[in-house]
Design a protein around this motif. Structure first.
Motif, PDB file in Angstrom:
ATOM      1  N   LEU A  47      -6.220  19.157-116.320  1.00  0.00           N
ATOM      2  CA  LEU A  47      -6.604  18.684-115.048  1.00  0.00           C
ATOM      3  C   LEU A  47      -7.594  19.571-114.271  1.00  0.00           C
ATOM      4  O   LEU A  47      -8.670  19.223-113.774  1.00  0.00           O
ATOM      5  N   LEU A  48      -7.088  20.626-113.842  1.00  0.00           N
ATOM      6  CA  LEU A  48      -7.688  21.484-112.950  1.00  0.00           C
ATOM      7  C   LEU A  48      -9.142  22.102-113.682  1.00  0.00           C
ATOM      8  O   LEU A  48     -10.213  22.387-112.999  1.00  0.00           O
ATOM      9  N   GLY A  49      -9.056  22.422-115.090  1.00  0.00           N
ATOM     10  CA  GLY A  49     -10.267  22.536-115.676  1.00  0.00           C
ATOM     11  C   GLY A  49     -11.267  21.356-115.823  1.00  0.00           C
ATOM     12  O   GLY A  49     -12.626  21.703-115.954  1.00  0.00           O
ATOM     13  N   VAL A  50     -11.096  20.144-115.411  1.00  0.00           N
ATOM     14  CA  VAL A  50     -11.930  19.020-115.850  1.00  0.00           C
ATOM     15  C   VAL A  50     -12.733  18.793-114.320  1.00  0.00           C
ATOM     16  O   VAL A  50     -13.703  18.658-114.660  1.00  0.00           O
ATOM     17  N   TYR A  51     -12.155  18.863-113.362  1.00  0.00           N
ATOM     18  CA  TYR A  51     -12.692  18.582-112.076  1.00  0.00           C
ATOM     19  C   TYR A  51     -13.580  19.995-111.566  1.00  0.00           C
ATOM     20  O   TYR A  51     -13.024  21.066-111.631  1.00  0.00           O
ATOM     21  N   PRO A  52     -14.827  19.679-111.358  1.00  0.00           N
ATOM     22  CA  PRO A  52     -15.478  20.941-110.527  1.00  0.00           C
ATOM     23  C   PRO A  52     -14.922  21.759-109.576  1.00  0.00           C
ATOM     24  O   PRO A  52     -15.163  22.821-109.308  1.00  0.00           O
ATOM     25  N   ALA A  53     -14.276  20.684-108.569  1.00  0.00           N
ATOM     26  CA  ALA A  53     -13.793  21.490-107.513  1.00  0.00           C
ATOM     27  C   ALA A  53     -12.590  22.507-107.637  1.00  0.00           C
ATOM     28  O   ALA A  53     -12.551  23.457-106.886  1.00  0.00           O
ATOM     29  N   THR A  54     -12.077  22.347-108.687  1.00  0.00           N
ATOM     30  CA  THR A  54     -10.799  23.095-108.975  1.00  0.00           C
ATOM     31  C   THR A  54     -11.100  24.385-110.346  1.00  0.00           C
ATOM     32  O   THR A  54     -10.392  25.060-110.541  1.00  0.00           O
ATOM     33  N   GLN A  55     -12.391  23.966-110.754  1.00  0.00           N
ATOM     34  CA  GLN A  55     -12.674  24.887-112.031  1.00  0.00           C
ATOM     35  C   GLN A  55     -12.919  26.404-111.352  1.00  0.00           C
ATOM     36  O   GLN A  55     -12.425  27.064-112.227  1.00  0.00           O
ATOM     37  N   ALA A  56     -13.488  26.522-110.198  1.00  0.00           N
ATOM     38  CA  ALA A  56     -13.566  27.996-109.820  1.00  0.00           C
ATOM     39  C   ALA A  56     -11.978  28.631-109.745  1.00  0.00           C
ATOM     40  O   ALA A  56     -12.074  29.844-110.054  1.00  0.00           O
ATOM     41  N   ALA A  57     -11.182  28.027-109.224  1.00  0.00           N
ATOM     42  CA  ALA A  57      -9.891  28.614-109.034  1.00  0.00           C
ATOM     43  C   ALA A  57      -9.310  28.812-110.249  1.00  0.00           C
ATOM     44  O   ALA A  57      -8.485  29.790-110.445  1.00  0.00           O
ATOM     45  N   LEU A  58      -9.375  28.040-111.250  1.00  0.00           N
ATOM     46  CA  LEU A  58      -8.867  28.130-112.600  1.00  0.00           C
ATOM     47  C   LEU A  58      -9.726  29.114-113.294  1.00  0.00           C
ATOM     48  O   LEU A  58      -8.954  30.081-113.986  1.00  0.00           O
ATOM     49  N   ALA A  59     -10.752  29.625-112.959  1.00  0.00           N
ATOM     50  CA  ALA A  59     -11.445  30.554-113.755  1.00  0.00           C
ATOM     51  C   ALA A  59     -11.023  31.908-112.996  1.00  0.00           C
ATOM     52  O   ALA A  59     -11.374  33.188-113.673  1.00  0.00           O
ATOM     53  N   CYS A  60     -10.814  32.018-111.673  1.00  0.00           N
ATOM     54  CA  CYS A  60     -10.413  33.274-111.082  1.00  0.00           C
ATOM     55  C   CYS A  60      -8.969  33.700-111.240  1.00  0.00           C
ATOM     56  O   CYS A  60      -8.735  34.763-111.264  1.00  0.00           O
ATOM     57  N   THR A  61      -8.248  32.712-111.845  1.00  0.00           N
ATOM     58  CA  THR A  61      -6.919  33.152-111.979  1.00  0.00           C
ATOM     59  C   THR A  61      -6.670  34.238-113.121  1.00  0.00           C
ATOM     60  O   THR A  61      -5.868  35.015-112.850  1.00  0.00           O
TER      61      THR A  61
END
Length: 94
Positions: free
Chosen positions: A52-66
Motif C-alpha cells: 500500500l505504501l508503494g501504491v500511493y504517490p504520497a508515501t512512495q518517497a518514504a518507501l524509497a528512502c527506507t
C-alpha cells in the motif's frame, strides 16, 4: 517503516525459536496465542502495508528512502564499533 522492520525481525526470531527449540517452547509459560499461524498472518499484513505504501504517490518517497536509511544506520554502526574498539585497544598513560 522501522516499526515494520523491527516487529518483522521479532516475529521471524520467534518462528526460528519455535523450529529450533520446540522443547523449550512446550514448557514455556508465555506462549503466543495462535503461534506460527499468527506470525504468518502478521507478516502478511506487514507485506500488505508495504505494498500500500508503494501504491500511493504520497508515501512512495518514504518507501524509497527506507533502504537509504538502513544503509546509513549500518554504516554508523560499523564506524562507531571501530572507534569503540580502538578506544579499548589503547593503553592507559603511565
Amino acid at each position: 517503516m522501522l516499526f515494520i522492520f523491527v516487529w518483522s525481525m521479532i516475529l521471524l526470531s520467534y518462528l526460528v525459536y519455535r523450529r529450533r527449540r520446540p522443547d523449550l517452547h512446550a514448557v514455556s509459560r508465555y506462549r503466543m496465542p495462535g503461534g506460527r499461524v499468527m506470525c504468518i498472518v502478521v507478516l502478511a499484513f506487514f507485506a500488505f502495508i508495504l505494498v500500500l505504501l508503494g501504491v500511493y504517490p504520497a508515501t512512495q518517497a518514504a518507501l524509497a528512502c527506507t533502504p537509504i536509511w538502513f544503509v546509513l544506520l549500518a554504516l554508523t554502526y560499523v564506524l562507531r564499533g571501530r572507534v569503540a574498539r580502538r578506544g579499548l585497544n589503547r593503553r592507559p598513560a603511565s
